[in-house]
Each structure stands twice: as C-alpha cells, then as structure tokens.
Design a protein around this motif. Structure first.
Motif, PDB file in Angstrom:
ATOM      1  N   THR A  22      26.391  32.506  46.791  1.00 29.60           N
ATOM      2  CA  THR A  22      25.133  31.822  46.475  1.00 29.60           C
ATOM      3  C   THR A  22      23.959  32.582  47.074  1.00 29.60           C
ATOM      4  OG1 THR A  22      26.268  29.686  46.477  1.00 29.60           O
ATOM      5  CG2 THR A  22      23.873  29.648  46.683  1.00 29.60           C
ATOM      6  N   ILE A  23      22.884  32.691  46.298  1.00 31.32           N
ATOM      7  CA  ILE A  23      21.697  33.430  46.744  1.00 31.32           C
ATOM      8  C   ILE A  23      20.704  32.465  47.394  1.00 31.32           C
ATOM      9  CG2 ILE A  23      19.710  34.792  46.000  1.00 31.32           C
ATOM     10  CD1 ILE A  23      21.453  35.913  43.764  1.00 31.32           C
ATOM     11  N   PRO A  67      23.081  31.356  37.766  1.00 27.81           N
ATOM     12  CA  PRO A  67      24.297  30.638  38.171  1.00 27.81           C
ATOM     13  C   PRO A  67      24.601  30.720  39.661  1.00 27.81           C
ATOM     14  CG  PRO A  67      24.690  31.987  36.209  1.00 27.81           C
ATOM     15  CD  PRO A  67      23.371  32.403  36.770  1.00 27.81           C
ATOM     16  N   ARG A  68      23.956  31.641  40.369  1.00 28.78           N
ATOM     17  CA  ARG A  68      24.249  31.828  41.793  1.00 28.78           C
ATOM     18  C   ARG A  68      23.206  31.179  42.701  1.00 28.78           C
ATOM     19  NH1 ARG A  68      24.571  37.969  42.598  1.00 28.78           N
ATOM     20  NH2 ARG A  68      25.006  37.275  44.726  1.00 28.78           N
ATOM     21  N   LEU A  69      22.308  30.384  42.131  1.00 27.34           N
ATOM     22  CA  LEU A  69      21.276  29.740  42.930  1.00 27.34           C
ATOM     23  C   LEU A  69      21.738  28.386  43.442  1.00 27.34           C
ATOM     24  CD1 LEU A  69      18.104  30.490  40.760  1.00 27.34           C
ATOM     25  CD2 LEU A  69      19.052  31.821  42.654  1.00 27.34           C
ATOM     26  N   THR A  70      21.088  27.913  44.503  1.00 30.25           N
ATOM     27  CA  THR A  70      21.351  26.577  45.016  1.00 30.25           C
ATOM     28  C   THR A  70      21.098  25.546  43.937  1.00 30.25           C
ATOM     29  OG1 THR A  70      20.656  27.301  47.223  1.00 30.25           O
ATOM     30  CG2 THR A  70      20.779  24.934  46.842  1.00 30.25           C
ATOM     31  N   ASP A  71      20.027  25.765  43.178  1.00 31.92           N
ATOM     32  CA  ASP A  71      19.704  24.921  42.029  1.00 31.92           C
ATOM     33  C   ASP A  71      19.884  25.767  40.770  1.00 31.92           C
ATOM     34  OD1 ASP A  71      18.692  23.335  40.072  1.00 31.92           O
ATOM     35  OD2 ASP A  71      16.651  23.232  40.853  1.00 31.92           O
ATOM     36  N   ARG A  83      21.862  41.742  55.736  1.00 36.10           N
ATOM     37  CA  ARG A  83      21.198  40.529  56.216  1.00 36.10           C
ATOM     38  C   ARG A  83      20.776  39.555  55.128  1.00 36.10           C
ATOM     39  NH1 ARG A  83      17.152  42.684  61.056  1.00 36.10           N
ATOM     40  NH2 ARG A  83      18.798  43.460  62.431  1.00 36.10           N
ATOM     41  N   TYR A  84      20.625  40.034  53.892  1.00 38.36           N
ATOM     42  CA  TYR A  84      20.072  39.170  52.851  1.00 38.36           C
ATOM     43  C   TYR A  84      20.991  39.123  51.632  1.00 38.36           C
ATOM     44  CZ  TYR A  84      16.096  39.725  55.904  1.00 38.36           C
ATOM     45  OH  TYR A  84      15.291  39.724  57.011  1.00 38.36           O
ATOM     46  N   ASP A  85      20.910  38.017  50.900  1.00 45.93           N
ATOM     47  CA  ASP A  85      21.807  37.816  49.764  1.00 45.93           C
ATOM     48  C   ASP A  85      21.437  38.676  48.557  1.00 45.93           C
ATOM     49  OD1 ASP A  85      23.161  35.702  51.132  1.00 45.93           O
ATOM     50  OD2 ASP A  85      21.516  34.350  50.608  1.00 45.93           O
ATOM     51  N   SER A 120       9.616  31.073  42.068  1.00 48.95           N
ATOM     52  CA  SER A 120       9.860  30.272  40.867  1.00 48.95           C
ATOM     53  C   SER A 120      11.320  29.869  40.731  1.00 48.95           C
ATOM     54  CB  SER A 120       9.419  31.045  39.615  1.00 48.95           C
ATOM     55  OG  SER A 120      10.308  32.121  39.337  1.00 48.95           O
ATOM     56  N   LEU A 121      12.217  30.635  41.375  1.00 42.15           N
ATOM     57  CA  LEU A 121      13.652  30.351  41.298  1.00 42.15           C
ATOM     58  C   LEU A 121      14.183  29.651  42.545  1.00 42.15           C
ATOM     59  CD1 LEU A 121      14.953  33.694  39.723  1.00 42.15           C
ATOM     60  CD2 LEU A 121      14.524  31.517  38.575  1.00 42.15           C
ATOM     61  N   GLY A 122      13.328  29.462  43.527  1.00 48.35           N
ATOM     62  CA  GLY A 122      13.764  28.821  44.752  1.00 48.35           C
ATOM     63  C   GLY A 122      14.484  29.735  45.717  1.00 48.35           C
ATOM     64  N   ILE A 123      14.281  31.048  45.564  1.00 51.51           N
ATOM     65  CA  ILE A 123      14.876  32.028  46.483  1.00 51.51           C
ATOM     66  C   ILE A 123      13.868  32.325  47.587  1.00 51.51           C
ATOM     67  CG2 ILE A 123      15.801  34.358  46.715  1.00 51.51           C
ATOM     68  CD1 ILE A 123      16.468  34.256  43.719  1.00 51.51           C
ATOM     69  N   ASN A 124      14.311  32.325  48.822  1.00 52.96           N
ATOM     70  CA  ASN A 124      13.416  32.608  49.942  1.00 52.96           C
ATOM     71  C   ASN A 124      13.302  34.115  50.153  1.00 52.96           C
ATOM     72  OD1 ASN A 124      12.857  29.867  50.769  1.00 52.96           O
ATOM     73  ND2 ASN A 124      14.965  29.770  51.522  1.00 52.96           N
ATOM     74  N   LEU A 125      12.177  34.690  49.758  1.00 55.22           N
ATOM     75  CA  LEU A 125      11.930  36.100  50.024  1.00 55.22           C
ATOM     76  C   LEU A 125      11.533  36.224  51.489  1.00 55.22           C
ATOM     77  CD1 LEU A 125      11.633  39.013  48.993  1.00 55.22           C
ATOM     78  CD2 LEU A 125       9.247  38.479  48.438  1.00 55.22           C
ATOM     79  N   ARG A 126      12.413  36.852  52.279  1.00 58.69           N
ATOM     80  CA  ARG A 126      12.226  36.868  53.728  1.00 58.69           C
ATOM     81  C   ARG A 126      11.620  38.169  54.260  1.00 58.69           C
ATOM     82  NH1 ARG A 126      15.187  32.739  56.233  1.00 58.69           N
ATOM     83  NH2 ARG A 126      14.881  30.923  54.907  1.00 58.69           N
ATOM     84  N   ARG A 127      11.691  39.247  53.510  1.00 63.19           N
ATOM     85  CA  ARG A 127      11.197  40.515  54.055  1.00 63.19           C
ATOM     86  C   ARG A 127      10.762  41.444  52.938  1.00 63.19           C
ATOM     87  NH1 ARG A 127      11.475  43.368  58.843  1.00 63.19           N
ATOM     88  NH2 ARG A 127      12.503  41.571  59.788  1.00 63.19           N
ATOM     89  N   VAL A 128       9.638  42.139  53.173  1.00 65.32           N
ATOM     90  CA  VAL A 128       9.170  43.224  52.308  1.00 65.32           C
ATOM     91  C   VAL A 128       8.898  44.422  53.205  1.00 65.32           C
ATOM     92  CG1 VAL A 128       7.370  44.045  50.755  1.00 65.32           C
ATOM     93  CG2 VAL A 128       8.147  41.668  50.599  1.00 65.32           C
TER      94      VAL A 128
END
Length: 330
Positions: free
Chosen positions: A47-48, A231-235, A107-109, A79-87
């Motif tokens: 899951t991402i 399909p790999r999202l929490t929602d 570290r990230y999905d 928009s997809l509910g993914i937490n972008l944690r680092r750039v």
C-alpha cells in the motif's frame, strides 16, 4: 541490423554495476521499521502511503531551469491522498544519484525521479540507478520499436538511418537501455501509459519511477500511472485529501498559542493544521486530512480562534494596494 544493434548496445551498456553494500534498516513515516532487504516485488505491491521526489539536473541548481515537476507531483499526490514527504534536487553526479535514490527507495513507498534520461553525456540517471541497485543495463526491444515508429525527425535534422552506426544512433539507443532485473516480470518494470509515447516509465527496485524532466512529458506519464497506482492506495477510489482554508488578519505570533492547542487536539484524528503568513495581506490557516465530517466540525472553532473567515482560494479577500498619491498639478 539486429547483430549491429546488439554490438552497439553491448558497448553502450558496458558500465559495470557496483555492489550494493549492506545498510541498516530505516523507519517509514509511521515509525515502522522497514528492512533494506525487502524485495522489489514487495515494494511494488504494498500500500502506498508516502512519496518522495528526486529532481536531477545541474540546470535546476544553476538557475537555468525552474522546476515545475515537483509542484505537479505534489498536487497529483494530494489529489490521491498520498503524503509527499520529501523533494530533493541534486546534481547530475553519479554518486549523488546513487546515494539519494537508495535512501528514498528505502524510506518511502512511491519514489519519482525527474530528469537525466536524454541522449547527452550528462544524462546519467539510468546508468546511475542501475549501479545503485546492482542491475544490468539492457536494451528494451519494445521501447526501441516504439521509438522507431513514433519518432518524427525535424526538418532541420540531418538524414538518419536506423541501419547505420552513427553518433545519432548511439544517442538514441542510450534512451532505450534501462536498468532491468531479469529475474522479475518485465511488465512490472516497464509501463507504457500512452500509445502515442515511446518512452516507458521504468520502475526500478519496485518503487523508483524514472520520468523525464521535460514538464509536458513528465505530466503525461505521471497522469498515465494513475490506473496502476489507484489499487494500491489506502482509499482505492482515489478521493484524496481534503483541505480547508481560513483567512486570518492575525499575525502568526498572535495566533500561535491557539493554533498549537488546536493542532494537538486534531492530530489524533489525522488532521494537520498549517499556518502561512503573507506579506501585507491576511494570512492563511489550513486544515488537511481525510475525515471531511470531522474537519467540517472544527471549522467554526478555527474561524473564531483566528478571527477569520473561510475562503476557497488563497488571496480571495486580498485588499488592493492603495494608489500612490499623485503629484499636485499646481
């Protein structure tokens, strides 16, 4: 022709991948220990929750080009509910790419790289990522055939022959030689989101998605990944996060105590409070989370606490600057 191309591609992919040393486990954003030795297939199926973006290019660091891809990715993730944690933005330097892509993959999905996959000498992303994960560089026949079919020469370009070895041919072939794990399903490593684009999204180590730096191509390929990611999202419906904006005339220092208490109150409900001052205009306070009903229930408290009002976009209630006094005519 095939034998000639095989000889050329063997030469172009001759860079020797380096051995990946054993590294300690990292923790993800939820504090759960993750093993560095997790398989690529595991990374490709879990899951991402979190994402990271790696911008590769001297031109960005040198101020020649303005990076818009990370901003586009941030909106896409939201928009997809993914937490972008680092750039991160790094140079076209092999060691920098290797270190960064290993760390982000651990570290990230979901990891996206942007830039460094063209035909010139400083486009070293594919080679560097291959070395990062000890993978060979392999000619992708399907991408090559798509390139031949879809590439349209510009009128200003000199004549080009796919059957004749030349610098131009070698440059083109560099763009279809990818890091490839021959033990894994190739369909999981190469995604062609659009029929009219020959370039695939090369997915390395299960979660590193290599994209071009050209914004138009970056955006189209990223958007094309959505059906694969949903399909790999929490929602799985991809409803994404909810953001409420409240405009406030208070300074950050005046609102700090209230916002600190509010943030502690809403954090257990998965809601974040953000505060963003603006020069000579009302500041903005945001509520971000997934639970719309709960967020709506605390909006009145937020409005009262910061003497504000709800707005739909930042700057909605801006006051135009006063006109400068005109010089007297007498």
């Amino acid at each position: 022709m095939f034998s000639r191309l095989s000889q050329i591609t063997r030469h172009l992919s001759a860079a020797s991948p380096i051995r990946t040393p054993k590294r300690p486990a990292f923790s993800n954003a939820s504090g759960v220990a993750r093993s560095i030795m997790a398989s690529a297939d595991d990374r490709n199926s879990r899951t991402i929750h979190t994402a990271a973006c790696l911008i590769i290019g001297d031109e960005v660091l040198g101020g020649k080009t303005v990076d818009t891809n990370s901003s586009y990715l941030a909106k896409w993730c939201f928009s997809l509910g993914i937490n972008l944690r680092r750039v991160e933005v790094i140079e076209d330097v092999e060691s920098e790419i290797i270190e960064a892509v290993r760390r982000l993959s651990d570290r990230y999905d979901f990891v996206v790289t942007s830039g460094g996959i063209g035909p010139t000498h400083d486009d070293i992303t594919y080679e560097s990522i291959a070395k990062a994960f000890n993978l060979p560089l392999v000619l992708h026949e399907q991408a090559l055939e798509r390139m031949k079919r879809l590439s349209k020469p510009r009128p200003s370009q000199p004549p080009f022959d796919w059957d004749t070895d030349s610098p131009a041919l070698r440059a083109r072939l560099r763009m279809v030689i990818f890091p490839t794990d021959k033990t894994r399903d190739l369909d999981k490593q190469f995604i062609f989101p659009h029929d009219d684009l020959w370039v695939p999204v090369n997915v390395v180590n299960g979660n590193v998605h290599i994209l071009p730096g050209v914004p138009r191509l970056f955006e189209r390929l990223l958007d094309g990944l959505k059906p694969v990611i949903l399909p790999r999202l929490t929602d799985p419906d991809g409803k994404g996060l909810i953001r409420v904006l409240v405009s406030t005339p208070l300074s950050e220092s005046a609102a700090a105590d209230f916002l600190t208490q509010l943030a502690a109150k809403v954090e257990p409900h998965g809601v974040k409070v953000g505060s963003y001052p603006r020069w000579q205009q009302n500041g903005i306070v945001t509520l971000v989370g997934r639970n719309q009903e709960y967020i709506e229930s605390i909006v009145p408290e937020l409005i009262e606490g910061v003497h504000g009002r709800r707005v739909t976009v930042e700057g909605e209630d801006d006051v135009p600057p006063e006109e400068e006094a005109k010089p007297s005519s007498d």
